[in-house]
Design an enzyme around this catalytic site. Structure first.
Site, PDB file in Angstrom:
ATOM      1  N   LYS A 172      18.343  28.067  39.414  1.00  0.00           N
ATOM      2  CA  LYS A 172      17.471  26.927  39.395  1.00  0.00           C
ATOM      3  C   LYS A 172      18.067  26.162  40.272  1.00  0.00           C
ATOM      4  O   LYS A 172      19.126  25.202  40.498  1.00  0.00           O
ATOM      5  CB  LYS A 172      17.299  26.039  38.164  1.00  0.00           C
ATOM      6  N   GLU A 245      30.493  20.363  38.315  1.00  0.00           N
ATOM      7  CA  GLU A 245      31.049  19.752  39.282  1.00  0.00           C
ATOM      8  C   GLU A 245      30.384  18.521  39.937  1.00  0.00           C
ATOM      9  O   GLU A 245      28.952  18.694  40.182  1.00  0.00           O
ATOM     10  CB  GLU A 245      30.855  20.810  40.651  1.00  0.00           C
ATOM     11  N   CYS A 279      29.445  15.292  48.198  1.00  0.00           N
ATOM     12  CA  CYS A 279      30.246  15.004  47.091  1.00  0.00           C
ATOM     13  C   CYS A 279      31.850  14.410  47.455  1.00  0.00           C
ATOM     14  O   CYS A 279      32.320  13.582  46.646  1.00  0.00           O
ATOM     15  CB  CYS A 279      30.409  16.064  46.008  1.00  0.00           C
ATOM     16  N   GLU A 376      28.891   5.834  43.092  1.00  0.00           N
ATOM     17  CA  GLU A 376      28.410   6.921  44.274  1.00  0.00           C
ATOM     18  C   GLU A 376      27.171   6.450  44.720  1.00  0.00           C
ATOM     19  O   GLU A 376      25.945   6.465  44.192  1.00  0.00           O
ATOM     20  CB  GLU A 376      28.462   8.257  43.790  1.00  0.00           C
TER      21      GLU A 376
HETATM   22  P1  NAD Z   1      20.930  15.997  40.340  1.00  0.00           P
HETATM   23  O1  NAD Z   1      21.994  16.051  39.129  1.00  0.00           O
HETATM   24  O2  NAD Z   1      19.963  14.983  40.534  1.00  0.00           O
HETATM   25  O3  NAD Z   1      20.356  17.268  40.393  1.00  0.00           O
HETATM   26  C1  NAD Z   1      21.178  18.664  40.656  1.00  0.00           C
HETATM   27  C2  NAD Z   1      20.112  19.822  39.962  1.00  0.00           C
HETATM   28  O4  NAD Z   1      20.350  19.610  38.441  1.00  0.00           O
HETATM   29  C3  NAD Z   1      19.044  19.815  40.402  1.00  0.00           C
HETATM   30  O5  NAD Z   1      18.509  21.157  40.694  1.00  0.00           O
HETATM   31  C4  NAD Z   1      18.201  19.034  39.474  1.00  0.00           C
HETATM   32  O6  NAD Z   1      16.831  19.544  39.320  1.00  0.00           O
HETATM   33  C5  NAD Z   1      18.808  19.498  38.388  1.00  0.00           C
HETATM   34  N1  NAD Z   1      18.889  18.776  36.847  1.00  0.00           N
HETATM   35  C6  NAD Z   1      18.671  17.570  36.890  1.00  0.00           C
HETATM   36  N2  NAD Z   1      18.598  16.971  35.687  1.00  0.00           N
HETATM   37  C7  NAD Z   1      18.625  18.181  35.112  1.00  0.00           C
HETATM   38  C8  NAD Z   1      18.784  18.361  33.428  1.00  0.00           C
HETATM   39  N3  NAD Z   1      18.841  17.129  32.560  1.00  0.00           N
HETATM   40  N4  NAD Z   1      18.896  19.339  32.945  1.00  0.00           N
HETATM   41  C9  NAD Z   1      19.278  20.580  33.761  1.00  0.00           C
HETATM   42  N5  NAD Z   1      18.966  20.378  35.144  1.00  0.00           N
HETATM   43  C10 NAD Z   1      18.948  19.047  35.899  1.00  0.00           C
HETATM   44  O7  NAD Z   1      21.926  15.885  41.711  1.00  0.00           O
HETATM   45  P2  NAD Z   1      21.361  15.932  43.170  1.00  0.00           P
HETATM   46  O8  NAD Z   1      21.016  14.645  43.307  1.00  0.00           O
HETATM   47  O9  NAD Z   1      20.684  17.022  43.409  1.00  0.00           O
HETATM   48  O10 NAD Z   1      22.792  16.084  44.048  1.00  0.00           O
HETATM   49  C11 NAD Z   1      23.509  15.177  44.242  1.00  0.00           C
HETATM   50  C12 NAD Z   1      24.802  14.887  43.425  1.00  0.00           C
HETATM   51  O11 NAD Z   1      25.719  16.250  43.154  1.00  0.00           O
HETATM   52  C13 NAD Z   1      25.859  13.896  43.743  1.00  0.00           C
HETATM   53  O12 NAD Z   1      26.507  13.222  42.670  1.00  0.00           O
HETATM   54  C14 NAD Z   1      26.909  14.843  44.256  1.00  0.00           C
HETATM   55  O13 NAD Z   1      28.211  14.102  44.304  1.00  0.00           O
HETATM   56  C15 NAD Z   1      27.057  15.966  43.509  1.00  0.00           C
HETATM   57  N6  NAD Z   1      27.487  17.004  44.145  1.00  0.00           N
HETATM   58  C16 NAD Z   1      28.758  17.407  43.625  1.00  0.00           C
HETATM   59  C17 NAD Z   1      29.690  18.435  44.039  1.00  0.00           C
HETATM   60  C18 NAD Z   1      30.834  18.883  43.633  1.00  0.00           C
HETATM   61  O14 NAD Z   1      31.252  20.174  43.865  1.00  0.00           O
HETATM   62  N7  NAD Z   1      31.538  18.267  42.957  1.00  0.00           N
HETATM   63  C19 NAD Z   1      28.943  19.088  45.461  1.00  0.00           C
HETATM   64  C20 NAD Z   1      27.611  18.711  45.730  1.00  0.00           C
HETATM   65  C21 NAD Z   1      27.036  17.852  45.250  1.00  0.00           C
END
Ligand code: NAD
Length: 486
Positions: A172, A245, A279, A376
Site C-alpha cells: 500500500k 521506520e 526523515c 518533526e
Molecule cells: P504517514 O504515517 O502519514 O503515512 C505513511 C503511510 O502509512 C501512508 O501510506 C499512509 O496512507 C499509511 N497510514 C497512515 N495511517 C495508517 C494506519 N493507521 N494504518 C495503516 N497505514 C496507515 O507518513 P507520511 O506523511 O506519508 O510520511 C512522512 C513521515 O515518514 C515522516 O514522519 C518521516 O520522518 C517518516 N519517514 C521515515 C523514514 C525512515 O526510514 N525512518 C523514511 C521516510 C519517511
C-alpha cells in the site's frame, strides 16, 4: 482527460468503486486518478499473496535474486523517465529524483546478490553426534506500507528484501505518490515476478492501511512513516512481526574547530534538500557559541539564494512541499516558533503563486524546550541552538524523543569519537550532513524513530525468521543439559 489507473491484485489489474486524485505538488493540478481500495480489496490481495506463497518461497533464492537483478536492469534503462515522474509527482528536484531511482537500482542489485547468501550460522553442539545450525525462512504474507517522500526508493527497499527472503506482499503506497508505486510494480512484473507475489492496493489509510495492519493472515508489517502511525500500528497489529521506520529531529553539531565552509554546505543540503521532507533532514543546528553568529549569517546568505520552483525545472534548488496540509503544518510551526521567542532570520512565508511552496526558513536563538526544536516539522525549517561545548551539544542532541540521524563537524578526532559514542541515534556522520545513506549499510533509528534496520546485511532480519535446526546422528536419545552436564 486525466488517466484512471488500476490496482494489481492476484495477477489482474482491477479498478475500484471510487477513485482519488493524485496531484502535482508544483501546480496543484490532478495528474492521475487511482482506485480508492477497500477492506475487500485487501482481503482479495491477501488471498492472492497467500496462494502464491508456497511456490514463491520454494523458488530457489538465486532464481528470486535473478528477478531482482532484472528489475534493477529495467530501472536503470528507464532511470530518466522514472526520475522525471518522481520529480513531477513528489516534487523533489531532478538530481534528487534521479537519486531516488538510483537508490532503488542499488538496493535491487544488493538484494539480488543476497539470493546467493541468505546466510544462517552453523555452530557446535554440546552433545556428540549432533549438528546445529540456523536457516532463514520467510515471514509469509507481508504488508508493506510506505510514505511519499522516497516514492520509488522506499518501496524498493522493502520489496527487494521481502522478495529475496521468499515472502509475498500486499503493498500500500502513499496516496500522494501512487503513480511511482504503480510504475515500480509494473517493472517487477516485467522482470518476472509471478502473479500474486506482489499485490498493489491503493487507497486511504483508514480503508486500506488499517485493513492490512489488522488482517489475520498477514504475517508481518513493514512500515515507514510518521511516529503517530507507528504507534497506531504497534497497538493494532497484534502478534505480527512489525518493522517501523519513523520520524526524526536530526541534529548537526558544529564545533568551534569545524571547517565552517564545509558545515554550511552540509547544513543547507541537509535542511533544504527535498524541501526538508526527509526523515534524516537536518532540522537542528547545535552551534558552538564561538562560531554561532558567523555560521548563522552564512546560512542565511546561502538559504536566501535558493530558488524555488517545480522539481523538473533545471533552475530549481528547492521544490514544493507534498500537499497543502504540509504547507499549513509548516506555517503552523513557524507561528509556534515566533510565539516561543525564537528569532526568525530567514524565510517564514509562502511565495506568491500556485503550488505547495514554502520559503527556506531559519530560526536562530532556539532553545531545546521549544516545540520547533523538538518536534518533526517535515518542511524547510531549520532551528539553530547554541552550545557551550561538546558535552552540552550532545546533551541537547539527545534531548528529543527521536534518534535517527546525526552529524558533527569538527577537526578533532577525540570530539568526533565522543560524539559517535554519546549521541543517541541510529546514524552518525562526521564532517558530512545528516543525509546520504548507502544501501549496503544498515539504516534505522533508536528511541521514537523505531528500532528496525533496513538495507544492508541486517535488512533481511525484518523480512525473515531464523529457524534453528538440530540434527542428531548419534542414533540414540540425547538430552541437552542433562546428558551434557558436568
Ligand atoms: P504517514 O504515517 O502519514 O503515512 C505513511 C503511510 O502509512 C501512508 O501510506 C499512509 O496512507 C499509511 N497510514 C497512515 N495511517 C495508517 C494506519 N493507521 N494504518 C495503516 N497505514 C496507515 O507518513 P507520511 O506523511 O506519508 O510520511 C512522512 C513521515 O515518514 C515522516 O514522519 C518521516 O520522518 C517518516 N519517514 C521515515 C523514514 C525512515 O526510514 N525512518 C523514511 C521516510 C519517511
Amino acid at each position: 482527460m486525466v488517466q484512471a489507473y488500476r490496482m494489481h491484485i492476484g495477477g489482474e489489474w482491477v479498478g475500484g468503486d471510487g477513485y482519488f486524485n493524485d496531484l502535482n505538488p508544483a501546480t496543484g493540478q490532478v495528474m492521475a486518478r487511482f482506485p480508492a481500495g477497500s477492506a475487500g480489496d485487501v482481503d482479495r490481495a491477501v488471498d492472492a499473496a497467500e496462494g502464491a506463497l508456497k511456490s514463491w518461497s520454494e523458488t530457489p533464492p538465486p532464481k528470486r535474486g535473478r528477478i531482482l537483478q532484472r528489475t534493477a536492469d529495467i530501472l536503470r534503462k528507464e532511470k530518466e523517465r522514472l526520475g522525471t515522474l518522481v520529480a513531477t509527482e513528489m516534487g523533489k528536484v531532478m538530481p534528487e529524483a534521479l537519486g531516488d531511482v538510483q537508490e532503488a537500482i542499488d538496493v535491487f542489485e544488493y538484494f539480488a546478490g543476497e539470493g546467493r547468501r541468505l546466510f544462517g550460522n552453523t555452530t557446535t553442539s554440546e552433545l556428540k553426534g549432533k549438528f546445529a545450525m540456523t536457516v532463514r525462512r520467510p515471514v509469509g504474507v507481508m504488508g508493506l506500507i510506505t510514505p511519499w517522500n522516497f516514492p520509488i526508493a522506499i518501496p524498493a527497499w522493502k520489496l527487494s528484501a521481502a522478495l529475496v527472503c521468499g515472502n509475498t506482499a500486499v503493498f500500500k503506497p502513499s496516496s500522494d505518490t501512487p503513480l511511482c508505486a504503480y510504475e515500480l510494480v509494473r517493472i517487477l512484473l516485467r522482470a518476472g515476478v509471478p502473479d500474486g507475489v506482489v499485490n498493489l492496493v491503493t487507497g486511504s489509510a483508514a480503508d486500506v492501511g488499517e485493513a492490512i495492519v489488522r488482517h489475520r493472515r498477514v504475517g508481518g508489517i513493514s512500515f515507514t512513516g510518521s511516529k503517530a502511525t507507528g504507534e497506531w500500528i504497534t497497538k493494532n497489529a497484534g502478534l505480527k512481526k512489525v518493522g517501523l521506520e519513523l520520524g526524526g529531529k536530526n541534529p548537526v553539531i558544529v564545533m568551534d574547530d569545524a571547517d565552517l565552509g564545509l558545515a554550511v554546505e552540509g547544513i543547507i543540503w541537509g535542511a533544504f534538500g527535498t524541501t526538508g521532507q526527509r526523515c534524516t533532514a537536518a532540522s537542528r543546528v547545535i552551534a558552538h557559541r564561538a562560531i554561532r553568529k558567523k555560521l548563522v549569517a552564512e546560512l542565511v546568505r546561502r538559504a536566501e539564494r535558493l530558488r524555488l520552483g517545480p522539481g523538473v525545472a533545471k533552475t530549481t534548488d528547492v521544490g514544493p512541499l507534498i500537499n497543502m496540509a504540509a504547507v499549513e503544518k509548516t506555517e503552523g510551526y513557524v507561528d509556534i516558533g515566533r510565539k516561543e521567542g525564537a528569532k526568525l532570520v530567514c524565510g517564514g512565508k509562502r511565495p506568491p503563486g500556485r503550488g505547495f511552496f514554502y520559503r527556506p526558513t531559519i530560526f536562530d536563538d532556539a532553545d531545546r524546550g521549544m516545540r520547533i526544536a523538538r518536534e518533526e516539522i517535515f518542511g524547510p525549517v531549520l532551528s539553530v541552538l547554541e552550545c557551550g561545548g561538546l558535552d552540552d551539544a550532545i546533551d541537547i542532541a539527545n534531548s528529543v524523543e527521536y534518534g535517527l540521524s546525526s552529524s558533527i563537524y569538527t577537526r578533532d578526532v577525540n570530539s568526533a569519537l565522543r560524539a559517535i559514542s554519546g549521541i543517541e541515534a541510529g546514524i552518525t556522520y562526521v564532517n558530512a550532513s545528516t543525509i546520504g545513506a548507502e544501501v549496503h549499510l544498515p539504516f534505522g533509528g533508536v528511541k521514537a524513530t523505531g528500532h528496525t534496520r533496513e538495507a544492508g546485511i541486517t535488512g533481511i532480519d525484518e523480512f525473515s525468521h531464523l529457524k534453528t535446526v538440530y540434527i542428531d546422528y548419534s542414533g540414540k536419545l540425547q538430552k541437552a543439559q542433562i546428558d551434557a552436564g558436568e
